[in-house]
Write an enzyme that holds these catalytic residues in place. Structure first.
Site, PDB file in Angstrom:
ATOM      1  N   CYS A 126       0.816  -1.214   0.000  1.00 33.69           N
ATOM      2  CA  CYS A 126       0.000   0.000   0.000  1.00 33.69           C
ATOM      3  C   CYS A 126       0.850   1.264   0.000  1.00 33.69           C
ATOM      4  O   CYS A 126       0.669   2.149  -0.832  1.00 33.69           O
ATOM      5  CB  CYS A 126      -0.943   0.009   1.199  1.00 33.69           C
ATOM      6  SG  CYS A 126      -1.987   1.491   1.263  1.00 33.69           S
ATOM      7  N   CYS A 136      -1.401   1.687  -3.068  1.00 40.87           N
ATOM      8  CA  CYS A 136      -2.405   2.738  -2.859  1.00 40.87           C
ATOM      9  C   CYS A 136      -1.840   4.147  -2.836  1.00 40.87           C
ATOM     10  O   CYS A 136      -2.349   5.041  -3.528  1.00 40.87           O
ATOM     11  CB  CYS A 136      -3.142   2.507  -1.535  1.00 40.87           C
ATOM     12  SG  CYS A 136      -3.537   0.803  -1.158  1.00 40.87           S
ATOM     13  N   LYS A 186       0.019   5.271  -6.142  1.00 46.35           N
ATOM     14  CA  LYS A 186      -1.000   5.265  -7.196  1.00 46.35           C
ATOM     15  C   LYS A 186      -1.916   6.467  -7.067  1.00 46.35           C
ATOM     16  O   LYS A 186      -2.195   7.152  -8.060  1.00 46.35           O
ATOM     17  CB  LYS A 186      -1.827   3.981  -7.110  1.00 46.35           C
ATOM     18  CG  LYS A 186      -3.033   3.945  -8.037  1.00 46.35           C
ATOM     19  CD  LYS A 186      -3.987   2.840  -7.650  1.00 46.35           C
ATOM     20  CE  LYS A 186      -4.742   3.171  -6.374  1.00 46.35           C
ATOM     21  NZ  LYS A 186      -5.656   2.085  -5.961  1.00 46.35           N
ATOM     22  N   ALA A 233      12.417 -13.462   6.419  1.00 43.17           N
ATOM     23  CA  ALA A 233      12.205 -14.473   7.449  1.00 43.17           C
ATOM     24  C   ALA A 233      11.341 -15.588   6.878  1.00 43.17           C
ATOM     25  O   ALA A 233      10.420 -15.327   6.100  1.00 43.17           O
ATOM     26  CB  ALA A 233      11.542 -13.874   8.684  1.00 43.17           C
ATOM     27  N   TYR A 241      -9.128  -3.776 -11.570  1.00 40.13           N
ATOM     28  CA  TYR A 241      -9.095  -2.378 -11.141  1.00 40.13           C
ATOM     29  C   TYR A 241      -7.708  -1.766 -11.274  1.00 40.13           C
ATOM     30  O   TYR A 241      -7.574  -0.586 -11.629  1.00 40.13           O
ATOM     31  CB  TYR A 241      -9.658  -2.220  -9.732  1.00 40.13           C
ATOM     32  CG  TYR A 241      -8.768  -2.706  -8.607  1.00 40.13           C
ATOM     33  CD1 TYR A 241      -7.882  -1.845  -7.977  1.00 40.13           C
ATOM     34  CD2 TYR A 241      -8.823  -4.027  -8.164  1.00 40.13           C
ATOM     35  CE1 TYR A 241      -7.067  -2.268  -6.946  1.00 40.13           C
ATOM     36  CE2 TYR A 241      -8.014  -4.463  -7.135  1.00 40.13           C
ATOM     37  CZ  TYR A 241      -7.141  -3.594  -6.527  1.00 40.13           C
ATOM     38  OH  TYR A 241      -6.330  -4.023  -5.516  1.00 40.13           O
ATOM     39  N   ALA A 285      -5.374  -2.500 -13.554  1.00 41.12           N
ATOM     40  CA  ALA A 285      -5.165  -2.231 -14.976  1.00 41.12           C
ATOM     41  C   ALA A 285      -5.926  -0.988 -15.413  1.00 41.12           C
ATOM     42  O   ALA A 285      -5.384  -0.118 -16.110  1.00 41.12           O
ATOM     43  CB  ALA A 285      -5.589  -3.448 -15.801  1.00 41.12           C
ATOM     44  N   ARG A 332      -8.767 -10.029 -21.894  1.00 39.67           N
ATOM     45  CA  ARG A 332      -9.239 -11.249 -22.544  1.00 39.67           C
ATOM     46  C   ARG A 332     -10.729 -11.484 -22.363  1.00 39.67           C
ATOM     47  O   ARG A 332     -11.342 -12.243 -23.107  1.00 39.67           O
ATOM     48  CB  ARG A 332      -8.465 -12.453 -22.009  1.00 39.67           C
ATOM     49  CG  ARG A 332      -8.696 -12.720 -20.527  1.00 39.67           C
ATOM     50  CD  ARG A 332      -7.825 -13.850 -20.039  1.00 39.67           C
ATOM     51  NE  ARG A 332      -8.055 -14.127 -18.614  1.00 39.67           N
ATOM     52  CZ  ARG A 332      -7.406 -15.059 -17.918  1.00 39.67           C
ATOM     53  NH1 ARG A 332      -6.489 -15.786 -18.525  1.00 39.67           N
ATOM     54  NH2 ARG A 332      -7.671 -15.251 -16.656  1.00 39.67           N
ATOM     55  N   ARG A 358     -14.366  -7.089 -14.211  1.00 43.06           N
ATOM     56  CA  ARG A 358     -15.164  -8.279 -13.895  1.00 43.06           C
ATOM     57  C   ARG A 358     -15.385  -8.378 -12.386  1.00 43.06           C
ATOM     58  O   ARG A 358     -14.497  -8.134 -11.585  1.00 43.06           O
ATOM     59  CB  ARG A 358     -14.442  -9.538 -14.391  1.00 43.06           C
ATOM     60  CG  ARG A 358     -15.203 -10.836 -14.130  1.00 43.06           C
ATOM     61  CD  ARG A 358     -14.514 -12.001 -14.811  1.00 43.06           C
ATOM     62  NE  ARG A 358     -13.186 -12.237 -14.258  1.00 43.06           N
ATOM     63  CZ  ARG A 358     -12.914 -13.014 -13.225  1.00 43.06           C
ATOM     64  NH1 ARG A 358     -13.905 -13.636 -12.597  1.00 43.06           N
ATOM     65  NH2 ARG A 358     -11.676 -13.179 -12.799  1.00 43.06           N
ATOM     66  N   THR A 401      -6.290  -2.658   1.864  1.00 43.40           N
ATOM     67  CA  THR A 401      -5.481  -2.249   3.016  1.00 43.40           C
ATOM     68  C   THR A 401      -6.291  -2.101   4.308  1.00 43.40           C
ATOM     69  O   THR A 401      -5.886  -2.630   5.351  1.00 43.40           O
ATOM     70  CB  THR A 401      -4.755  -0.930   2.696  1.00 43.40           C
ATOM     71  OG1 THR A 401      -3.859  -1.166   1.617  1.00 43.40           O
ATOM     72  CG2 THR A 401      -3.997  -0.409   3.894  1.00 43.40           C
ATOM     73  N   HIS A 453     -28.216  20.392  -1.619  1.00 46.58           N
ATOM     74  CA  HIS A 453     -28.346  20.924  -2.984  1.00 46.58           C
ATOM     75  C   HIS A 453     -27.513  22.201  -3.141  1.00 46.58           C
ATOM     76  O   HIS A 453     -27.462  23.011  -2.216  1.00 46.58           O
ATOM     77  CB  HIS A 453     -29.823  21.241  -3.272  1.00 46.58           C
ATOM     78  CG  HIS A 453     -30.076  21.744  -4.637  1.00 46.58           C
ATOM     79  ND1 HIS A 453     -30.063  20.925  -5.748  1.00 46.58           N
ATOM     80  CD2 HIS A 453     -30.333  23.004  -5.095  1.00 46.58           C
ATOM     81  CE1 HIS A 453     -30.321  21.641  -6.819  1.00 46.58           C
ATOM     82  NE2 HIS A 453     -30.496  22.917  -6.455  1.00 46.58           N
TER      83      HIS A 453
END
Length: 452
Positions: free
Chosen positions: A43, A48, A51, A115, A178, A180, A199, A205, A311, A435
């Site tokens: 992350c 995260c 990104k 480890a 997500y 990609a 593909r 998906r 995360t 509003h």
């Protein structure tokens, strides 16, 4: 038996660090933690955080165009990738230092090396030494999955995008999940010519079908070439770049090829199966509701368990582990109704069931609207927002909320509270709208668009 530690954590990501800190700082446990790479894990270092900073950077080009349409005198120049990358690396160094300081301040002993598990109460460090612990927590995270075929070394993974020497002029993103889709939107916003191969029949998906279509249409309209039903047959280095031959028979040339085709739990070589820990089909650690493995002294949390790869979930699992093991308060992890956000452009926020999953479960009403928000309509943009509620016909509970819009991640966090509390459609209806906002549509949807 006198152990070296009450708890030894393998992995310094968000989940492992939180568990170690709380066990040491609040429960008074003697805690050791080993991290072979950089403290902060996926992350903070390669997921995260960097990104989202890239998302911010990529949004300014469109923002400047919009500012000009709103009347501002704006000069739109090129994007300075080296300047951004240097600042990004500085920020990640700072965050890694924060993580180390938090651990040290809590009294955790840090081992900056790999480890592995030697037995139910022993870990072996890369320097050959061993440490014993009453409990071992596996929090090793995951890694990008890369396919195996000739010249795969020409491609990069999502781990590598933050360290590119220069911004690619032409980029192929392979994958439809997500990560990609986020990367495709980021680089498109930074000025790269982006093509995406997937593909399957439609990107994203597993998410709501209507939302998936809305996002795909938006991405294509903003210049991303999405090729569904398409995969790579071969990669070859040429004088002009990387030549890609696709399963459709077409040939393309790119400067970079990014594979974002899923992530794999980091269990290879940890010695888990040798000591009796059960691993699943994808290498994930199999655990019960309390994150305990088949070996009573060994627990696992986070992406390495392949439950929900987020995360905040790993952090919750770490906290529940400490409650269970060190505070005498058995606490199962609640994985129901977790809000999530996909940082495409526009963002996608969701909580609960998709329309497809909900109608398989019970009869539902679907309330939805798609509209041009005031901000975009004023300057003649065609970008549209999608707001959608999935409602049980029997109980009237809101089973799912789906938002595709700017700042959808911020909105879905608050909608997630209502859905988690079991709010009904009538609860939404009784809430007075704010509003003018986009989110007011969530409480003004009066008539179902369809039932299922």
């Amino acid at each position: 038996m006198d152990f070296d530690f009450d708890l030894f954590v393998i992995g310094g990501g968000s989940g492992g660090v939180r568990a170690a800190r709380v066990a040491a700082g609040e429960a008074g446990a003697r805690v050791g933690l080993a991290e072979e790479s950089r403290m902060g894990g996926t992350c903070v270092i390669r997921g995260c955080v960097p990104k989202k900073l890239m998302v911010f950077a990529s949004e300014y080009a469109e923002g400047m165009h919009e500012a000009a349409d709103y009347g501002w005198d704006v000069r739109i120049g090129g994007f300075d990738w080296p300047k951004f990358r240097t600042r990004l690396e500085t920020e990640l160094d700072r965050l890694e230092g924060v993580y180390n300081s938090l651990l040290e301040g809590s009294g955790v002993t840090i081992f900056a090396q790999r480890a592995t598990v030697a037995d139910a109460h022993t870990v072996r460090l890369a320097d050959g030494s061993t440490k014993t612990a009453k409990h071992i927590l596996i929090a090793a995270g995951g890694r990008p999955s890369m396919p195996e075929f000739e010249n795969i070394e020409l491609a990069i993974s999502s781990n590598d995008v933050f360290h590119l020497d220069e911004l690619p002029r032409r980029l192929l993103v392979v994958g439809g999940g997500y990560i990609a889709c986020e990367m495709a939107c980021i680089f498109n916003g930074l000025g790269t010519d982006v093509t995406q191969f997937y593909r399957g029949a439609q990107i994203l998906r597993g998410f709501d079908g209507e939302a998936r279509g809305h996002i795909a249409e938006h991405m294509q309209r903003h210049g991303i070439g999405i090729h569904c039903g398409t995969n790579i047959l071969s990669l070859e280095k040429t004088d002009d770049g990387i030549e890609v031959r696709s399963t459709t028979g077409d040939t393309f040339t790119f400067d970079q090829v990014l594979f974002a085709t899923g992530r794999t739990p980091n269990t290879a070589g940890l010695g888990l199966e040798d000591v009796g820990v059960e691993l699943g089909r994808r290498g994930e650690v199999v655990v019960d509701d309390y994150s305990q493995t088949a070996v009573p002294s060994i627990y696992a949390i986070g992406d390495v368990t392949n439950r929900v790869q987020l995360t905040p979930v790993a952090i919750r699992e770490g906290m529940a582990f400490v409650e269970t093991v060190f505070k005498g308060n058995p606490t199962p992890v609640d994985h129901a109704l977790i809000p999530s956000a996909v940082f495409t452009q526009p963002e996608y926020g969701s909580v609960g069931l998709s329309e497809e999953d909900a109608r398989e479960q019970e009869p539902i009403d679907v309330y939805a609207t798609s509209f041009r928000p005031m901000h975009k309509a004023f300057i003649g943009r065609d970008d549209r927002v999608l707001m959608k509620l999935i409602v049980s016909q029997e109980t009237r509970k809101v089973l799912g909320v789906h938002i595709v819009s700017d700042k959808a991640g911020e909105m879905i966090q608050l909608a997630g509270v209502a859905v988690k509390m079991g709010a009904t459609k009538e609860d939404f209806d009784r809430t007075v709208a704010v509003h003018p906002t986009m989110s007011e549509e969530l409480v003004t949807l009066k008539t179902p668009v369809r039932t299922a």
